[in-house]
Design a protein around this motif. Structure first.
Motif, PDB file in Angstrom:
ATOM      1  N   MET A   1       0.849  -1.189   0.000  1.00  0.00           N
ATOM      2  CA  MET A   1       0.000   0.000   0.000  1.00  0.00           C
ATOM      3  C   MET A   1       0.881   1.234   0.000  1.00  0.00           C
ATOM      4  N   LYS A   2       0.450   2.286  -0.686  1.00  0.00           N
ATOM      5  CA  LYS A   2       1.273   3.488  -0.772  1.00  0.00           C
ATOM      6  C   LYS A   2       0.471   4.718  -0.362  1.00  0.00           C
ATOM      7  N   LYS A  28       4.715   2.122   2.344  1.00  0.00           N
ATOM      8  CA  LYS A  28       5.395   3.162   1.577  1.00  0.00           C
ATOM      9  C   LYS A  28       4.660   4.487   1.740  1.00  0.00           C
ATOM     10  N   VAL A  29       5.419   5.549   1.882  1.00  0.00           N
ATOM     11  CA  VAL A  29       4.808   6.865   2.082  1.00  0.00           C
ATOM     12  C   VAL A  29       5.712   7.936   1.475  1.00  0.00           C
ATOM     13  N   ASP A  30       5.106   8.895   0.802  1.00  0.00           N
ATOM     14  CA  ASP A  30       5.837  10.006   0.189  1.00  0.00           C
ATOM     15  C   ASP A  30       5.237  11.331   0.626  1.00  0.00           C
ATOM     16  N   TYR A  31       6.096  12.352   0.754  1.00  0.00           N
ATOM     17  CA  TYR A  31       5.599  13.720   0.826  1.00  0.00           C
ATOM     18  C   TYR A  31       5.245  14.155  -0.597  1.00  0.00           C
ATOM     19  N   SER A  40      -2.157   9.348  -8.967  1.00  0.00           N
ATOM     20  CA  SER A  40      -2.655   8.042  -9.387  1.00  0.00           C
ATOM     21  C   SER A  40      -1.880   6.878  -8.785  1.00  0.00           C
ATOM     22  N   GLY A  41      -0.649   7.116  -8.341  1.00  0.00           N
ATOM     23  CA  GLY A  41       0.160   6.031  -7.790  1.00  0.00           C
ATOM     24  C   GLY A  41      -0.078   5.754  -6.323  1.00  0.00           C
ATOM     25  N   TYR A  42      -1.044   6.438  -5.707  1.00  0.00           N
ATOM     26  CA  TYR A  42      -1.266   6.301  -4.263  1.00  0.00           C
ATOM     27  C   TYR A  42      -2.616   5.668  -3.954  1.00  0.00           C
ATOM     28  N   THR A 215      -3.809   1.246  11.219  1.00  0.00           N
ATOM     29  CA  THR A 215      -3.988  -0.186  10.960  1.00  0.00           C
ATOM     30  C   THR A 215      -5.355  -0.459  10.342  1.00  0.00           C
ATOM     31  N   SER A 216      -6.339   0.377  10.668  1.00  0.00           N
ATOM     32  CA  SER A 216      -7.665   0.239  10.049  1.00  0.00           C
ATOM     33  C   SER A 216      -7.595   0.488   8.548  1.00  0.00           C
ATOM     34  N   ILE A 217      -6.882   1.546   8.159  1.00  0.00           N
ATOM     35  CA  ILE A 217      -6.756   1.871   6.726  1.00  0.00           C
ATOM     36  C   ILE A 217      -6.075   0.725   5.990  1.00  0.00           C
TER      37      ILE A 217
END
Length: 231
Positions: A1-2, A28-31, A40-42, A215-217
């Motif tokens: 998941m991103k 994975k996480v980005d600013y 679209s990539g998230y 964790t719910s997400i």
């Protein structure tokens, strides 16, 4: 998941949100800067707290017109998970993704302290790891967190089970109508809340009750993709 954490000039909880994803669920996480034109990539988008554009005009009123918000609206329409926290909640209401508005706190003072919330709806992508009616400890930090909507909108929120969190009875810090602390859109994939779950992910911070929002997400996303949450 991103995950994407949107960053506006004046955001100050973006790092907290980034670390909450990284440390709590290891995804994975980005600013993502406010000028971005492609999300679209998230899979999930976090709109953090702070003072976007200095809170000029109204909280969230300028951020609502940032280029990235067209993409946030598009992502919401596609059913992706959108969470707006504090100033992020204000931005989502200004953008029309959530109904109502956030007004000045009833006592006209900035409030920054722990707050007890009741989980009103645990059947969302953001609350499925909580129990219905559970009381959780999540801090607030806002001067304009007084949620307001007209009677017709309030009736609709109730009818559609869109009230996600309420301040515990007798503990409303800002005068919000019906003690509302967080709501969802009708579809349930967009949630806005004034309290800060990203500031309650470790007991050293005073509470770890915010961990289960993340964790719910992840759980909701994995259910969509046919995988169970491990651990």
């Amino acid at each position: 998941m991103k995950f994407a954490v949107i960053v506006f000039p004046g955001s100050n909880c973006d790092i907290d949100c980034y670390k909450a994803v990284e440390d709590t669920i290891g995804q994975k996480v980005d600013y993502v800067w406010h000028t971005a034109t492609d999300l679209s990539g998230y899979d999930a988008i976090l709109v953090p707290g702070g003072f976007s554009y200095g809170d000029y005009l109204r909280c969230g009123a300028i951020a609502r017109f940032a280029p990235v918000m067209s993409e946030v609206v598009k992502a919401a329409e596609q059913g992706k998970f959108i969470l707006g926290i504090c100033n992020g909640f204000q931005i989502l209401t200004e953008a029309g993704l959530l109904p109502g508005a956030l007004l000045r706190n009833e006592n006209l003072k900035f409030r920054c302290h722990s707050t007890l919330l009741e989980v009103v709806n645990n059947n969302t992508a953001f609350t499925n790891q909580y129990s219905q009616g559970e009381i959780i400890d999540i801090p607030i930090a806002h001067g304009e967190g007084n949620y307001y909507c007209d009677d017709a909108t309030l009736a609709q929120l109730k009818a559609n089970n869109q009230i996600v969190f309420r301040y515990k009875a007798g503990a409303n810090p800002n005068g919000s109508v019906e003690d509302i602390a967080g709501i969802s859109n009708e579809r349930g994939n967009v949630v806005g809340m004034m309290p800060h779950p990203e500031r309650a992910i470790d007991q050293i911070l005073g509470s770890e009750d915010g961990k289960r929002m993340f964790t719910s997400i992840l759980n909701a996303w994995r259910e969509q993709h046919g995988a169970a949450v491990n651990g």
